[in-house]
Design an enzyme around this catalytic site. Structure first.
Site, PDB file in Angstrom:
ATOM      1  N   GLY A 190     -42.351  19.176  28.847  1.00 22.79           N
ATOM      2  CA  GLY A 190     -41.655  20.336  29.387  1.00 22.79           C
ATOM      3  C   GLY A 190     -42.560  21.265  30.172  1.00 22.79           C
ATOM      4  O   GLY A 190     -43.612  20.868  30.681  1.00 22.79           O
TER       5      GLY A 190
ATOM      6  N   LEU B 198     -36.007  14.106  29.192  1.00 19.58           N
ATOM      7  CA  LEU B 198     -37.032  14.853  29.913  1.00 19.58           C
ATOM      8  C   LEU B 198     -38.429  14.396  29.542  1.00 19.58           C
ATOM      9  O   LEU B 198     -38.815  14.427  28.368  1.00 19.58           O
ATOM     10  CB  LEU B 198     -36.887  16.349  29.618  1.00 19.58           C
ATOM     11  CG  LEU B 198     -37.893  17.270  30.311  1.00 19.58           C
ATOM     12  CD1 LEU B 198     -37.728  17.219  31.823  1.00 19.58           C
ATOM     13  CD2 LEU B 198     -37.756  18.706  29.794  1.00 19.58           C
ATOM     14  N   ASP B 199     -39.184  13.951  30.568  1.00 18.04           N
ATOM     15  CA  ASP B 199     -40.590  13.556  30.421  1.00 18.04           C
ATOM     16  C   ASP B 199     -40.798  12.435  29.410  1.00 18.04           C
ATOM     17  O   ASP B 199     -41.878  12.309  28.822  1.00 18.04           O
ATOM     18  CB  ASP B 199     -41.464  14.763  30.027  1.00 18.04           C
ATOM     19  CG  ASP B 199     -41.476  15.841  31.102  1.00 18.04           C
ATOM     20  OD1 ASP B 199     -41.355  15.486  32.290  1.00 18.04           O
ATOM     21  OD2 ASP B 199     -41.603  17.030  30.760  1.00 18.04           O
ATOM     22  N   GLU B 200     -39.781  11.604  29.190  1.00 17.50           N
ATOM     23  CA  GLU B 200     -39.908  10.518  28.225  1.00 17.50           C
ATOM     24  C   GLU B 200     -39.601   9.155  28.832  1.00 17.50           C
ATOM     25  O   GLU B 200     -39.362   8.186  28.115  1.00 17.50           O
ATOM     26  CB  GLU B 200     -38.985  10.779  27.018  1.00 17.50           C
ATOM     27  CG  GLU B 200     -39.417  11.996  26.194  1.00 17.50           C
ATOM     28  CD  GLU B 200     -38.616  12.140  24.916  1.00 17.50           C
ATOM     29  OE1 GLU B 200     -37.897  11.191  24.554  1.00 17.50           O
ATOM     30  OE2 GLU B 200     -38.712  13.205  24.273  1.00 17.50           O
TER      31      GLU B 200
END
Length: 297
Positions: A214, A240-242
């Site tokens: 994040g 998100l961001d994964e």
């Protein structure tokens, strides 16, 4: 198609092909593939392979080959391969270096990753056509347009996200974009947008994932007193961001480094990590398996 490399025409690429395969692992897969290429008068010039487990695992391979008159016979080769793929439960892709991918770069205010990509592209080391840059700020317009690349300013925030993404999707279709590169584009993409470009959006995240997912990772890293900072390039998914990680790198820091120092060091890492990830995608060196990647360097 003629391909320019550092200002020169590289005719050799017309006869160059790549084959990526993933399938259940069992004896004889390499033999099957090499025999297929031999039967089509193709010479293997590079081959990399990996098995997740030799007993009931998944087998991955990337083969680059040379074949005279490939542009004329590639369609027949692909047709002939269908039966082999079916009999061995193969997911596969044929790719041809002379068919240059068309890339779009999304950027916000910080230009360092964009500039790195433009430099690599100007230098002939990024094998793509950068056909458009999209930004929610005007900052990067002068040096993008100086290179003859169309620059589209589209203000973005959560209240108008649907309209913004509709316009972005329209532009991706208009410019026939194959790959989207988020070069520090500081907006969250909706599931609908991501769905249009599965495994074709590459992001750079300014931390060593899975740590500090994040916003504000450098501030949180400073508060935590980390001794290593890093950056991660990954495919974008709806988590998100994964998404599947393509490349990561780190540098050592210590208690003397404040947040400003961490950001300065981090920008250098971000630039090189994103450039590597984009190059490997363009060279068809990546196979996605679930939420992981197999990267043949």
């Amino acid at each position: 198609m003629e391909v320019k490399v550092k200002g020169k025409i590289n005719k050799q690429l017309d006869n160059r092909g790549r084959l990526l395969v993933k399938c259940p692992d069992k004896p004889g897969i390499v033999s099957v593939l090499s025999t297929f290429l031999h039967n089509h008068d193709s010479n293997i010039i590079e081959s990399s392979q990996y098995s997740s487990d030799p007993e009931n695992g998944t087998f991955f391979i990337r083969i680059e080959y040379h074949s005279d008159h490939l542009t004329e016979k590639s369609a027949n080769m692909e047709k002939d391969f269908e039966e082999i793929a079916a009999s061995h439960s193969m997911d596969y892709e044929f790719a041809y270096p002379n068919e240059r991918k068309r890339s779009a770069i999304f950027v916000s205010k910080e230009p360092h990753c964009l500039m790195e990509l433009l430099w690599e592209w100007q230098n002939g080391d990024l094998d793509t056509d950068i056909v458009i840059v999209i930004s929610n700020h005007e900052d990067a317009r002068p040096f993008v347009e100086a290179l003859g690349i169309p620059y589209h300013y589209i203000p973005a925030n959560k209240d108008i996200r649907k309209q913004v993404e509709e316009e972005q999707i329209r532009l991706m279709k208009e410019y026939n974009v194959d790959l989207l590169i988020l070069a520090r584009y500081m907006q969250i993409l909706t599931p609908d947008f991501v769905r249009h470009f599965e495994n074709r959006i590459i992001n750079i995240h300014h931390s060593f994932l899975p740590a500090f997912i994040g916003a504000g990772p450098y501030e949180r890293a400073f508060e935590r007193g980390v001794k290593l900072i890093g950056a991660t390039s990954h495919y974008v998914t709806n988590n998100l961001d994964e998404g599947p990680i393509i490349e990561q790198d780190v540098e050592r820091v210590d208690h003397r480094d404040d947040v400003t120092d961490l950001k300065k060091i981090g920008r250098k890492i971000e630039r090189r990590v994103l450039a590597k990830a984009v190059k490997w995608h363009l060279e068809n060196r990546i196979i996605v398996q679930d939420n992981k990647t197999i990267v043949f360097h």
